[in-house]
Each structure stands twice: as structure tokens, then as C-alpha cells.
Design an enzyme around this catalytic site. Structure first.
Site, PDB file in Angstrom:
ATOM      1  N   GLU A 152      -9.814   1.559  -1.404  1.00 21.23           N
ATOM      2  CA  GLU A 152      -8.429   1.258  -1.771  1.00 21.23           C
ATOM      3  C   GLU A 152      -8.319   0.699  -3.191  1.00 21.23           C
ATOM      4  O   GLU A 152      -8.744  -0.437  -3.436  1.00 21.23           O
ATOM      5  CB  GLU A 152      -7.859   0.224  -0.783  1.00 21.23           C
ATOM      6  CG  GLU A 152      -6.424  -0.171  -1.085  1.00 21.23           C
ATOM      7  CD  GLU A 152      -5.809  -1.068  -0.019  1.00 21.23           C
ATOM      8  OE1 GLU A 152      -6.568  -1.676   0.766  1.00 21.23           O
ATOM      9  OE2 GLU A 152      -4.574  -1.148   0.025  1.00 21.23           O
ATOM     10  N   GLU A 246       1.744  -1.929   5.990  1.00 15.03           N
ATOM     11  CA  GLU A 246       1.050  -3.148   5.566  1.00 15.03           C
ATOM     12  C   GLU A 246       2.040  -3.859   4.647  1.00 15.03           C
ATOM     13  O   GLU A 246       2.066  -3.641   3.436  1.00 15.03           O
ATOM     14  CB  GLU A 246      -0.252  -2.839   4.840  1.00 15.03           C
ATOM     15  CG  GLU A 246      -1.019  -4.109   4.520  1.00 15.03           C
ATOM     16  CD  GLU A 246      -2.201  -3.868   3.607  1.00 15.03           C
ATOM     17  OE1 GLU A 246      -3.334  -4.074   4.048  1.00 15.03           O
ATOM     18  OE2 GLU A 246      -1.987  -3.480   2.441  1.00 15.03           O
TER      19      GLU A 246
HETATM   20  C1  LER Z   1      -5.498  -4.422   1.676  1.00 15.77           C
HETATM   21  O1  LER Z   1      -5.122  -3.221   2.285  1.00 15.77           O
HETATM   22  C2  LER Z   1      -4.670  -4.699   0.511  1.00 15.77           C
HETATM   23  O2  LER Z   1      -3.769  -3.991   0.187  1.00 15.77           O
HETATM   24  C3  LER Z   1      -4.969  -5.905  -0.264  1.00 15.77           C
HETATM   25  O3  LER Z   1      -3.898  -6.217  -1.108  1.00 15.77           O
HETATM   26  C4  LER Z   1      -5.290  -7.065   0.616  1.00 15.77           C
HETATM   27  O4  LER Z   1      -5.615  -8.125  -0.201  1.00 15.77           O
HETATM   28 MN    MN Z   2      -3.293  -2.171   1.269  1.00 18.19          MN
END
Ligand code: LER
Ligand code: MN
Length: 270
Positions: A152, A246
Site C-alpha cells: 500500500e 477504511e
Molecule cells: C492502512 O491501510 C493505511 O491506510 C494507513 O494509513 C494506516 O496507517
Molecule cells: Mn489504507
């Protein structure tokens, strides 16, 4: 067509953050199912924090899937990252993530490397060499278990490694790393990408998970991200993975989960 997912935070020590449901696994799965979600993304303290057979029972009972498992607790609780200067800490970070990959794979769910990537130190090349070696190893493990590993790109306030999809994709390609896909987190992308929709189109083949949050990390519809073009890009590239909320539980978990499902239906059930 993409599938809907919502996050559940299950780490007792963590009381704030961008997760919709909190603390109770069964109740959260039940509520998500009632709203029509296809899956839930779990944020747990470690790979053995949730009993696999109990989880399997809930998933069957409510006809739900696990969309992904987050590894961030390894950093937040234990201070582990893949790019720490200390080799013992790097090894512990690897072990923590490898266990998470194996945990998720039992549910065909990928593990996500977000904050566990850490930061480049003064010798950036050395940090990137650590990251490449680790992603190579963890990607191979994931593939051997029938899943992908998800890397990510985070915004600049959370990492200095890779902040944009294109830079991360280039790195994975240059290094010839297999078994690793990218996460398009719309909140991070709002900060870092010049054009979110264009980035999605250009990096289409790499995207294996989406974090669904508005510009201010509230549920989609509560910020200023121009979602029409973003959703159109995801539809056009034929993205059929999970779009997972999220986001902050704003104004509360129930309203956030409901709002996200309304937005998901608006943008993806076409
Ligand atoms: C995790 O998926 C994310 O986006 C981060 O910002 C978590 O700290
Ligand atoms: Mn994230």
C-alpha cells in the site's frame, strides 16, 4: 463487478483510527451482513488473535468473506517495520507479516503491508534493498498459498518510501517481484496523486484492493473527492476486487457503515 467490504478493528490497545466497526467480531460481521456487505477486512493484533474455527463459523453463518487482513498492529503495537536499521527488528517484522499472510490465506484473503513498510533512512538505496528482498520473499509465500500480498503506497506523512501507485508499480516491476499487488487507498491518493482516476487507469493491472474513504478520511460522501470519475475508472478497468471502507467511524460506526453502503450502491451497482 467490485465487491463491498467494511473494516473491523480488533486490537484492544488501539482506540482511534480509520476503521468502521470496533472490538466485537461477531456483532460487526452480523451488522455488515445485514447492510449487504460482501466481506469484512480485519485489523487484528497478530495472526493468532482470532480463532480460525470461530471466525469460519461466523463467516458461514452470515455468508460473508474476509476481504483482507491488515498487518499494521506489528508497527503500532510492537514497533516492527521491514526497513528498520536493526536486522532483528526487520526479521521480526517479516515473521509477523508471514504469519498474517498464512492466516489470511486460510480465507483466500490477502495480507496488506501498509505502515509495516516503515521509512527509508539516510541510505535510501539500502532501505529499498531491504524492502525489495522482503516483498520478494513474502510475495512468493503468498503465491504458494494461493493469494497475493498487497503493498500500500501511503501518503507522505506516513512513509517516504512510495507515495504514489506509479512509483510503487515501477519499483515492483524493476525488481521483478512476483505475487505482490497494490492497494489504491483513495484517502492517500487524494493527497498524493495529481489525478486519482488517471492513476487508477494507468496502474490498472496492479490494483488488487481498494480502500474506500473520502478526502478527509470520512466515509465516502462526507468529503470533496470527486467520486464519479474515480468510480468510473474502477468500473472501466474491470476492477472486480473489494472496495473496502477504511474510514473514520464518523459520525459513528452505524452511520458510517450505512453511508458507505449507500455510496457503494450508488457508484458500483450500475
Ligand atoms: C492502512 O491501510 C493505511 O491506510 C494507513 O494509513 C494506516 O496507517
Ligand atoms: Mn489504507
Amino acid at each position: 463487478m467490485s465487491r463491498s467490504s467494511v473494516t473491523i478493528a480488533l486490537v484492544p490497545e488501539i482506540k482511534q483510527g480509520p476503521w468502521i466497526y470496533w472490538h466485537n467480531l461477531e456483532t460487526s460481521i452480523q451488522k455488515a451482513a445485514a447492510l449487504g456487505y460482501d466481506g469484512v477486512e480485519l485489523f487484528t493484533a497478530s495472526a493468532d488473535a482470532v480463532d480460525v474455527s470461530v471466525l469460519r463459523t461466523y463467516l458461514e453463518e452470515y455468508s460473508m468473506r474476509i476481504s483482507a487482513v491488515g498487518t499494521g498492529a506489528g508497527k503500532v503495537i510492537q514497533g516492527l517495520t521491514l526497513t528498520d536499521p536493526n536486522p532483528e527488528i526487520r526479521q521480526k517484522a517479516m515473521d509477523f507479516i508471514a504469519d498474517m499472510v498464512a492466516f489470511g490465506a486460510q480465507f483466500q484473503a490477502p495480507a496488506i503491508i501498509g505502515s509495516m513498510q516503515g521509512n527509508a533512512g539516510s541510505d535510501r538505496a539500502e532501505s529499498l534493498a531491504y524492502l525489495a528482498q522482503d516483498l520478494r520473499e513474502l510475495g512468493a509465500l503468498a503465491l504458494s498459498l494461493g493469494v497475493f500480498l498487497i503493498y500500500e503506497p501511503l501518503n507522505r506523512y506516513e512513509t517516504n518510501l512510495f507515495n504514489r501507485l506509479e512509483d510503487a508499480a515501477q519499483f515492483l516491476e524493476d525488481e521483478g517481484i512476483q505475487g505482490v499487488g497494490l492497494l489504491a487507498d483513495l484517502f492517500h491518493m487524494n493527497i498524493e496523486e495529481s489525478d486519482i482516476a488517471e492513476s487508477i487507469r494507468r496502474n490498472a493491472s496492479w490494483i488488487r484492493h481498494v480502500h474506500f474513504a473520502d478526502s478527509n478520511r470520512r466515509p465516502i460522501g462526507n468529503g470533496h473527492t470527486e467520486m464519479n470519475s474515480v468510480a468510473e475508472a474502477l468500473r472501466d478497468i474491470g476492477y472486480d476486487g473489494f472496495v473496502s471502507a477504511e474510514a473514520f467511524p464518523w459520525p459513528d460506526s452505524e452511520a458510517a457503515a450505512t453511508q458507505t453502503m449507500t455510496a457503494f450502491n450508488q457508484y458500483f451497482k450500475k
